[in-house]
Design a protein around this motif. Structure first.
Motif, short mmCIF file in Angstrom:
data_model
loop_
_atom_site.label_atom_id
_atom_site.label_comp_id
_atom_site.label_asym_id
_atom_site.label_seq_id
_atom_site.Cartn_x
_atom_site.Cartn_y
_atom_site.Cartn_z
N UNK A 27 0.83 -1.20 0.00
CA UNK A 27 0.00 0.00 0.00
C UNK A 27 0.87 1.25 0.00
N UNK A 28 0.55 2.24 0.83
CA UNK A 28 1.34 3.47 0.86
C UNK A 28 2.77 3.26 1.33
N UNK A 29 3.05 2.12 1.95
CA UNK A 29 4.42 1.84 2.38
C UNK A 29 5.33 1.56 1.18
N UNK A 112 10.98 0.93 18.98
CA UNK A 112 10.71 -0.09 17.96
C UNK A 112 11.65 0.06 16.76
N UNK A 113 11.93 1.30 16.37
CA UNK A 113 12.82 1.53 15.24
C UNK A 113 14.25 1.11 15.56
N UNK A 114 14.63 1.17 16.83
CA UNK A 114 15.99 0.80 17.23
C UNK A 114 16.16 -0.71 17.36
N UNK A 154 -3.80 0.94 10.73
CA UNK A 154 -3.04 1.28 11.94
C UNK A 154 -1.63 0.70 11.87
N UNK A 155 -1.51 -0.53 11.37
CA UNK A 155 -0.19 -1.15 11.24
C UNK A 155 0.69 -0.38 10.27
N UNK A 159 4.30 1.26 11.12
CA UNK A 159 5.49 0.90 10.34
C UNK A 159 6.12 2.14 9.72
N UNK A 160 5.30 3.02 9.14
CA UNK A 160 5.82 4.24 8.53
C UNK A 160 6.54 5.09 9.56
N UNK A 161 5.97 5.22 10.75
CA UNK A 161 6.60 6.02 11.81
C UNK A 161 7.97 5.47 12.17
#
Length: 247
Positions: A27-29, A112-114, A154-155, A159-161
């Motif tokens: 999708x947008x990802x 989460x990103x780390x 929401x997922x 993920x984008x964040x």
């Protein structure tokens, strides 16, 4: 569907999504910063169909709620089998997108990103059986005080964040440290050319060339916006400042 990387493969940040609608991804990802980073191998996306773990010929995944009531509930045994089939590494977080959870914060996004990247369960129907939440230690995460048709959008937001904070994704590292929530404040107003737009001027301080004055103006603007629009954040920042002073 993709699989977990082997030890010989690069340790890219990875999102594994369990969903009844795998075609919704990327999708947008798949566009803009996240899409370029995905194509470039800076992160990986795995989507898994929960129905693949169904055991009957109709591929049933839900049943009526115990105690009665409207709608259907995602079965614990089916979802548990789907989680187990993903065979993720034990250090990866297991998340469930849920409107009843505490809201996602930038601080949690940074954590989460780390890390190695989460497994994310996307609920549907009236919800999922509480027993699988407990048995598979799912951390419930909300993106706001409202209800969506399912957890997929929401997922994607979560993920984008995270992806935009991964090394090499954003053009300038400072971009991620001077925006809303990075210091417990909302971001200051932004301006660019033309210098005048419909009678509105860029604030003089921003074109003064005085970096100290620009920084002070931006901080003051962030504080004023936060106090006016998010008194909860402003109160939290005041509490942290008081504790640091008292300590």
């Amino acid at each position: 569907m993709t699989s977990e990387p082997t030890p010989s493969e690069p340790a890219a940040w990875r999102a594994t999504v369990l969903t009844l609608f795998p075609d919704m991804f990327p999708g947008p990802l798949g566009a803009s910063l996240a899409g370029r980073a995905l194509t470039g191998g800076l992160w990986a996306l795995e989507t898994r169909d929960i129905r693949a773990s169904a055991t009957d010929r109709h591929r049933s995944v839900d049943d009526t709620p115990a105690g009665g009531g409207p709608g259907m509930v995602l079965r614990a045994d089916i979802l548990a089998a789907a989680i187990d089939a993903a065979a993720i590494a034990p250090d990866r977080p297991r998340l469930l997108m849920s409107p009843r959870a505490r809201p996602l914060t930038q601080a949690r996004v940074l954590e989460l990103a780390a890390g190695p990247g989460p497994l994310i369960v996307c609920g549907r129907f009236e919800g999922i059986d509480q027993r699988v939440i407990e048995a598979r230690a799912l951390e419930e995460v909300s993106i706001g005080d409202y209800v969506l048709s399912g957890g997929e959008i929401a997922a994607m937001a979560l993920i984008d964040a995270c992806v935009r904070l991964l090394p090499g994704v954003m053009g300038k590292q400072a971009s991620g440290t001077e925006e809303s929530f990075s210091a417990g404040l909302l971001e200051y107003p932004q301006y660019t050319r033309p210098q005048e737009f419909e009678g509105r001027q860029i604030p003089e301080v921003l074109i003064s060339g005085d970096h100290a004055k620009v920084a002070a103006w931006r901080l003051a603007q962030s504080e004023a916006l936060t106090a006016a629009r998010r008194p909860d954040l402003w109160a939290g920042k005041a509490d942290r400042t008081k504790k640091a002073t008292d300590g």
